[in-house]
Design an enzyme around this catalytic site. Structure first.
Site, mmCIF file in Angstrom:
data_model
loop_
_atom_site.group_PDB
_atom_site.id
_atom_site.type_symbol
_atom_site.label_atom_id
_atom_site.label_comp_id
_atom_site.label_asym_id
_atom_site.label_seq_id
_atom_site.Cartn_x
_atom_site.Cartn_y
_atom_site.Cartn_z
ATOM 1 N N ASP A 18 -8.853 -6.634 -4.578
ATOM 2 C CA ASP A 18 -8.457 -5.318 -4.057
ATOM 3 C C ASP A 18 -8.971 -4.238 -5.003
ATOM 4 O OD1 ASP A 18 -7.251 -3.053 -3.054
ATOM 5 O OD2 ASP A 18 -5.199 -3.820 -3.161
ATOM 6 N N HIS B 33 -8.030 -5.217 -0.155
ATOM 7 C CA HIS B 33 -6.738 -4.546 -0.009
ATOM 8 C C HIS B 33 -5.942 -5.112 1.161
ATOM 9 C CE1 HIS B 33 -3.754 -1.484 -0.482
ATOM 10 N NE2 HIS B 33 -4.008 -0.919 0.687
ATOM 11 N N SER C 166 0.837 -1.196 0.000
ATOM 12 C CA SER C 166 0.000 0.000 0.000
ATOM 13 C C SER C 166 0.877 1.253 0.000
ATOM 14 C CB SER C 166 -0.952 -0.042 1.208
ATOM 15 O OG SER C 166 -1.924 0.958 1.149
#
Length: 380
Positions: free
Chosen positions: A320, A353, A155
């Site tokens: 995601d 995610h 991320s």
């Protein structure tokens, strides 16, 4: 008693103080500052086996292990780091650092501003990914690490890994960019702004100077976390875990918590507001918004990546939607266009995610295989 057999065991944080001001992308400068970090494993004689772990929005330096024998909660990536795990501490020296602006020991908004003797609060400068990478490079210098065997992040952490490869090409052998993107989409910026507005409009936020007022903007933090958490999960994952389950088994025809998913989100929001700093949340989301290495090259990401010398592993997860596989493929295409060595994996997962924090077997196998290659390169 915590079982630490497959863990790095009991760990302790360390602090590194820096007296030299840190120039920031905003034009401001941070005077003397502190970075809190942890290390696991042993640095080899030629200091070639070091790995840097870059954290995401709510992450920190405590990446693996436990603080006490009775500690119930290990570091946030303990499932990946330790003896015999993909990031094997019998082979690697692993460093985790809390980024500047954080709220877990590194200098941030809740730290004392030496110029005023009061918490920085709203006066703390906005941070960017390049600012963090510069500070991490200074920490590497302090530790005597000239070149990372790998820089790894998921991320927001993946953005840091990508920037490391651009800003310090000679200091990164491998960059692992997981569930990330070369810049935020308009939708992602919108999510971040709604979360920030929840905090900024909380009366207890006091313009960011709530420390002196003895208040905590819990309502804003709860809402920000609830919104963020929804985007970290997938529709299928939420349906599989919660569906339309009711807490009491029947409708109550009111506005209190009825569905299990409502209870879960409120629990996550309450827990988050107990330990996370509101100003830090604002800073982290702004750093996400501002990251765009291609902007300085007319939007040409391949040109931005041209200086990189590292080999890359890019990974995404099918469910995601916050940082979709399409965004990772965008990075991969640019790396190929720039003539870089890159491996790409799109991993089947229902975890959205948050999958980069999980242990889906194909993901674990991918990490283990790639890091084994890295270890062999440095004879670890």
């Amino acid at each position: 008693m915590t079982d630490t057999n497959c863990s790095v065991g009991i760990v302790a944080a360390q602090d590194a103080a820096f007296d030299i001001p840190l120039p920031l992308a905003s034009g401001a400068a941070l005077p003397g500052y502190q970075l809190r970090f942890e290390t696991y494993g042993k640095l080899n004689a030629d200091k070639s086996n070091a790995i840097l772990i870059c954290h995401a929005l709510s992450g920190h330096h405590h990446v693996a292990g436990y603080y006490r024998a009775d500690d119930k909660t290990p570091g946030w990536w303990d499932n990946m780091i330790g003896p015999g795990k993909p990031i094997d501490t019998r082979r690697f020296f692993v460093v985790g650092v809390n980024n500047l602006g954080g709220c877990h020991g590194s200098t941030g908004p809740s730290s004392v501003n030496p110029a005023t003797g009061q918490p920085w609060g709203s006066a703390f400068p906005v941070m960017t990914v390049p600012d963090w990478v510069t500070s991490q490079a200074r920490l590497a210098d302090r530790l005597g690490i000239e070149r990372w065997a790998a820089v790894i992040g998921g991320s927001l952490g993946g953005m840091q890994a990508l920037h490391w490869s651009i800003a310090y090409p000679e200091r990164v052998a491998h960059a692992l960019v997981i569930a990330s993107a070369p810049k935020l989409s308009a939708q992602n910026i919108a999510f971040n702004d709604v979360a920030r507005q929840a905090i900024l409009t909380d009366p207890d936020f006091c313009g960011g100077d709530f420390y002196q007022q003895g208040t905590i903007p819990r309502r804003g933090l709860r809402l920000a976390r609830m919104l963020g958490h929804i985007t970290y999960l997938s529709d299928d994952g939420m349906g599989e875990k919660f569906g339309r389950m009711l807490r009491s088994g029947e409708y109550r025809f009111g506005y209190d918590v009825e569905f299990e998913i409502e209870s879960y989100l409120r629990y996550q929001g309450d827990k988050f507001s107990d330990y996370f700093d509101a100003n830090t949340y604002l800073l982290m989301t702004k750093a996400l918004d501002y990251f765009d290495p291609a902007a300085a090259h007319g939007g040409d990401l391949a040109a931005a990546l041209k200086p990189a010398q590292a080999a890359f592993m890019v990974a995404s997860f099918t469910s995601d939607w916050r940082f979709s596989p399409e965004r990772s493929r965008e990075t991969v295409k640019a790396l190929i266009a720039a003539g870089k060595r890159v491996s790409y994996a799109e991993i089947e997962s229902v975890h959205g995610h948050d999958a980069f924090l999980m242990t889906d077997q194909p993901y674990v196998d991918l990490m283990r295989a790639y890091l084994d290659r890295v270890a062999k390169e440095v004879n670890a």
